[in-house]
Enzyme design. Structure first.
Site, PDB file in Angstrom:
ATOM      1  N   CYS A 112      16.711  -1.520 -33.489  1.00 18.05           N
ATOM      2  CA  CYS A 112      15.830  -1.390 -32.321  1.00 18.05           C
ATOM      3  C   CYS A 112      15.344  -2.732 -31.797  1.00 18.05           C
ATOM      4  CB  CYS A 112      14.660  -0.475 -32.645  1.00 18.05           C
ATOM      5  SG  CYS A 112      15.148   1.211 -33.050  1.00 18.05           S
ATOM      6  N   HIS A 254       9.186  -2.069 -27.654  1.00 18.15           N
ATOM      7  CA  HIS A 254      10.150  -1.049 -28.054  1.00 18.15           C
ATOM      8  C   HIS A 254       9.465   0.305 -28.039  1.00 18.15           C
ATOM      9  CE1 HIS A 254      12.888   1.413 -30.217  1.00 18.15           C
ATOM     10  NE2 HIS A 254      12.209   1.377 -31.354  1.00 18.15           N
ATOM     11  N   ASN A 284      12.846   7.759 -28.172  1.00 21.93           N
ATOM     12  CA  ASN A 284      13.182   6.435 -28.693  1.00 21.93           C
ATOM     13  C   ASN A 284      14.684   6.232 -28.521  1.00 21.93           C
ATOM     14  OD1 ASN A 284      13.918   4.260 -30.339  1.00 21.93           O
ATOM     15  ND2 ASN A 284      12.474   4.780 -31.969  1.00 21.93           N
TER      16      ASN A 284
END
Length: 333
Positions: A112, A254, A284
């Site tokens: 990520c 993020h 996500n």
């Protein structure tokens, strides 16, 4: 003086299929309220069977190039943890399909955090004179590595791709990236992991277990490290740039979890309404989350020319990274 890498285009692509919390609740032990209260997520986009990461990356890359008013780039960097194949890298296929055959192309694997790492790598290409224009893509088909029965992961992640175009420019102009802060802590490698498929598993005598091909995540540890590492990294780049926290107009972190986004803003002392968030609508999306959030903010009028913007990410590895920019005009020039 070395050229600066200047953001001049942004684009994203989400697969058309939308999976709501209610749909997930129909096949596992969860509810819309349970998911929203713990993650802030209401829905996510999921790629159709047969769709690969490169398919999403090409769509997002084409939109970013169009936003920049260009159809060429000297290099393509793809950040992903779900490449089309273990070998070769996904980036050369993306470059070829975009008509960029011959461009330098490689993948970045920092989970990520991958997009921020890819921005740093692309900035290095520009400053070294290797490339004048770089397409940077974050793309994931996370649904291919999720156990559909595991509510700790399958309710969180979605599929998608986002991209930006960087061009060589001056360090004091809007869109110039930097400074960067990158870091890692490999002692936490098992906090976010796919156990099977690599040389560690393949080189052992033991066969892969039935769930080893799926991502596992230690949620509480990830939450703690994510806030701690992104906050420290953010403060580092702010100090290096000589910016105060109060100078920030937007924080684009993020999009891991709405509680993480909120806690990061609180720890930094940034009002929550300055923290860009689209996680409720897309979940996500891993390495794609920051560029997808940027493109979404542009479309919704959430980023204004001259805004001082912090980008910060945390992911498996463990890894983290941050950078800064003043938001540029995106007029296709």
């Amino acid at each position: 003086m070395s050229a600066a890498a200047v953001l001049c285009g942004v684009g994203s692509y989400l697969p058309p299929r939308v999976v709501t919390n209610d749909e997930l609740a129909g096949r596992m032990d969860t509810t819309d309220e349970w998911i929203r209260s713990r993650t802030g997520i209401g829905r996510r986009h999921v790629a159709d069977p047969g769709t690969a990461t490169s398919d999403l990356a090409v769509e997002a890359g084409a939109r970013a190039l169009k936003s920049a008013g260009r159809d060429s780039a000297d290099a393509v960097v793809v950040a992903t943890m779900t490449p089309d194949h273990p070998c070769p890298a996904t980036a050369p296929a993306v470059a070829s399909r975009l008509g960029l055959t011959g461009a330098a192309a490689f993948d970045v694997g920092a989970v990520c955090s991958g997009f921020v790492y890819a921005l740093a790598a692309a900035t290095g290409l520009v400053s070294a004179g290797v490339a004048r224009r770089v397409l940077v893509v974050g793309a994931e088909v996370n649904s291919t590595v999720l156990d559909p029965a595991d509510r700790s992961t399958s309710v969180i992640f979605g599929d998608g791709a986002g991209a930006v175009v960087l061009r060589a420019g001056e360090p004091d102009e809007p869109g110039a990236l930097g400074p960067f802060d990158l870091g890692s802590d490999g002692t936490g490698a098992d906090h976010i992991m796919i156990a099977a498929g690599g040389s560690r598993q393949r080189g052992s005598d033991a066969p892969a277990g039935p769930g080893d091909a799926y991502m596992t995540m230690r949620g509480q540890e990830v939450f703690r490290h994510a806030v701690l590492r992104m906050a420290a990294s953010s403060r580092s780049v702010l100090a290096e740039a000589g910016w105060d926290v109060a100078d920030l107009d937007r924080v684009v972190s993020h999009q891991a979890n709405q509680r993480i986004i909120n806690q990061l803003a609180d720890d930094l002392g940034v009002p929550r309404d300055r923290a860009v968030s689209n996680i409720e609508r897309v979940g996500n999306t891993g390495a794609a989350s920051i560029p997808v959030a940027l493109a979404d903010a542009v479309d919704r009028g959430g980023l204004d020319e001259g805004d001082r913007v912090l980008l910060t990410a945390f992911g498996g590895g463990l890894s983290w990274g941050s950078t800064l920019l003043r938001w540029p005009p995106l007029d296709g020039s």
